[in-house]
Design a protein around this motif. Structure first.
Motif, PDB file in Angstrom:
ATOM      1  N   THR A  55     -25.256 -23.094 -37.008  1.00 56.00           N
ATOM      2  CA  THR A  55     -23.941 -23.670 -36.712  1.00 56.00           C
ATOM      3  C   THR A  55     -23.937 -25.195 -36.707  1.00 56.00           C
ATOM      4  O   THR A  55     -22.868 -25.801 -36.716  1.00 56.00           O
ATOM      5  N   ASN A  56     -25.119 -25.810 -36.669  1.00 53.59           N
ATOM      6  CA  ASN A  56     -25.169 -27.274 -36.604  1.00 53.59           C
ATOM      7  C   ASN A  56     -26.580 -27.748 -36.921  1.00 53.59           C
ATOM      8  O   ASN A  56     -27.539 -26.966 -36.859  1.00 53.59           O
ATOM      9  N   LEU A  57     -26.694 -29.011 -37.285  1.00 50.91           N
ATOM     10  CA  LEU A  57     -27.983 -29.674 -37.315  1.00 50.91           C
ATOM     11  C   LEU A  57     -28.261 -30.187 -35.911  1.00 50.91           C
ATOM     12  O   LEU A  57     -27.350 -30.590 -35.195  1.00 50.91           O
ATOM     13  N   GLU A 106     -32.490 -30.441 -42.668  1.00 48.67           N
ATOM     14  CA  GLU A 106     -31.235 -30.810 -43.322  1.00 48.67           C
ATOM     15  C   GLU A 106     -30.845 -29.818 -44.415  1.00 48.67           C
ATOM     16  O   GLU A 106     -29.657 -29.551 -44.634  1.00 48.67           O
ATOM     17  N   ALA A 107     -31.832 -29.251 -45.110  1.00 51.34           N
ATOM     18  CA  ALA A 107     -31.536 -28.342 -46.211  1.00 51.34           C
ATOM     19  C   ALA A 107     -30.948 -27.020 -45.737  1.00 51.34           C
ATOM     20  O   ALA A 107     -30.339 -26.284 -46.524  1.00 51.34           O
ATOM     21  N   MET A 108     -31.129 -26.696 -44.458  1.00 50.65           N
ATOM     22  CA  MET A 108     -30.596 -25.463 -43.882  1.00 50.65           C
ATOM     23  C   MET A 108     -29.453 -25.854 -42.947  1.00 50.65           C
ATOM     24  O   MET A 108     -29.586 -25.888 -41.732  1.00 50.65           O
ATOM     25  N   GLY A 109     -28.328 -26.184 -43.539  1.00 49.63           N
ATOM     26  CA  GLY A 109     -27.214 -26.742 -42.790  1.00 49.63           C
ATOM     27  C   GLY A 109     -26.274 -25.697 -42.226  1.00 49.63           C
ATOM     28  O   GLY A 109     -26.491 -24.485 -42.369  1.00 49.63           O
ATOM     29  N   PRO A 110     -25.195 -26.135 -41.552  1.00 46.72           N
ATOM     30  CA  PRO A 110     -24.206 -25.217 -40.991  1.00 46.72           C
ATOM     31  C   PRO A 110     -23.684 -24.235 -42.033  1.00 46.72           C
ATOM     32  O   PRO A 110     -23.408 -24.609 -43.173  1.00 46.72           O
TER      33      PRO A 110
END
Length: 270
Positions: free
Chosen positions: A232-234, A117-121
């Protein structure tokens, strides 16, 4: 004459003695970087003997040679994926052709889904290792010892030195550059939530449908590799959203400016 020799001979004729030391492959939504190349020589893949043809929306399907970041580069504006129906060995042709015309270093970019989650789009991730979950290796078949060894070592698939240079470039630009392990699946379907949970347990940080075969081929023929993912996305099951290629292109385009600045600064440091 092998296909990659024919391709290399054709490209040499187009380059009129100029030698690119660095090759760049642009992933989904990241093709705009090639538009910044100066004094460009554009060669459609369809014109190059033996080259596969890219069929993915958002991939122009051409090689662009010219000046970028103070270097004469060879930029692949669009890549090839196994899910398009290409034979694994066909992926050897572009990388080996680049090696034969002088490329010693390969920069790979891609669009990927994040498992964290911490490395998001909009994030960028330096690939420091990979997991090949495809069950496929592009080197299967007869080996040409003039190109590389039968059993190439992938202990350092991604250059540690060039990774440091890339992180330094990111710091100078004020860009947060994550680092992590990229997991390759063939696609074209996106992963299931159960698969993503498994990949997380294995230590993967991002998931995508490219890059690993190119890395294997490049390392086999003696090229250094540095790779950066545009997140680009989770991944599936993390947000409840439906995943789509349109989202990949949209979010990839948002990150393109940041990726472009990073690659140019990295080139300037070579």
């Amino acid at each position: 004459m092998k296909a990659y020799h024919r391709a290399a001979a054709y490209l040499r004729d187009r380059l009129d003695g100029r030698v690119p030391r660095i090759g760049i492959t642009l992933g989904s939504g990241l093709g705009a970087l090639a538009d910044d190349i100066q004094d460009a020589i554009v060669v459609p893949y369809a014109d190059i003997p033996g080259f596969p043809v890219s069929t993915v929306h958002g991939h122009k399907g051409q090689l662009v040679f010219g000046q970028l970041g103070g270097q004469f580069v060879a930029c692949m504006q669009g890549r090839f994926h196994l899910y398009e129906g290409h034979e694994p060995a066909a992926l050897q042709i572009p990388i080996r052709a680049l090696r034969l015309i002088g490329c010693e270093l390969l920069v790979l970019t891609n669009a990927a889904g994040s498992i964290h989650e911490a490395m998001g789009p909009g994030s960028l991730m330096l690939i420091d290792d990979h997991i090949n979950f495809s069950g496929v290796n592009p080197l299967v078949g007869g080996n040409d010892e003039e190109i590389g060894p039968r059993f190439p070592d992938l202990t350092e698939a991604y250059s540690k030195h060039q990774g440091v240079v890339m992180q330094t470039a990111a710091g100078e630009l004020g860009i947060e550059l994550f680092s992590g392990t990229y997991l390759w699946t063939i696609g074209p379907s996106f992963e299931t939530p159960a698969e993503i949970r498994l990949y997380r347990q294995w230590g993967a940080d991002a998931v995508g449908m490219s890059t690993v075969p190119e890395t294997i081929i490049a390392r086999h023929c003696g090229m250094e590799v540095v790779a950066v993912s545009s997140i680009t996305n989770l991944c599936a099951g993390m947000t409840g959203n439906v995943l789509s290629h349109e989202e990949t292109l949209r979010e990839g385009a948002k990150a393109a400016e940041k990726m472009s600045r990073l690659i140019v600064r990295w080139l300037e440091a070579q």
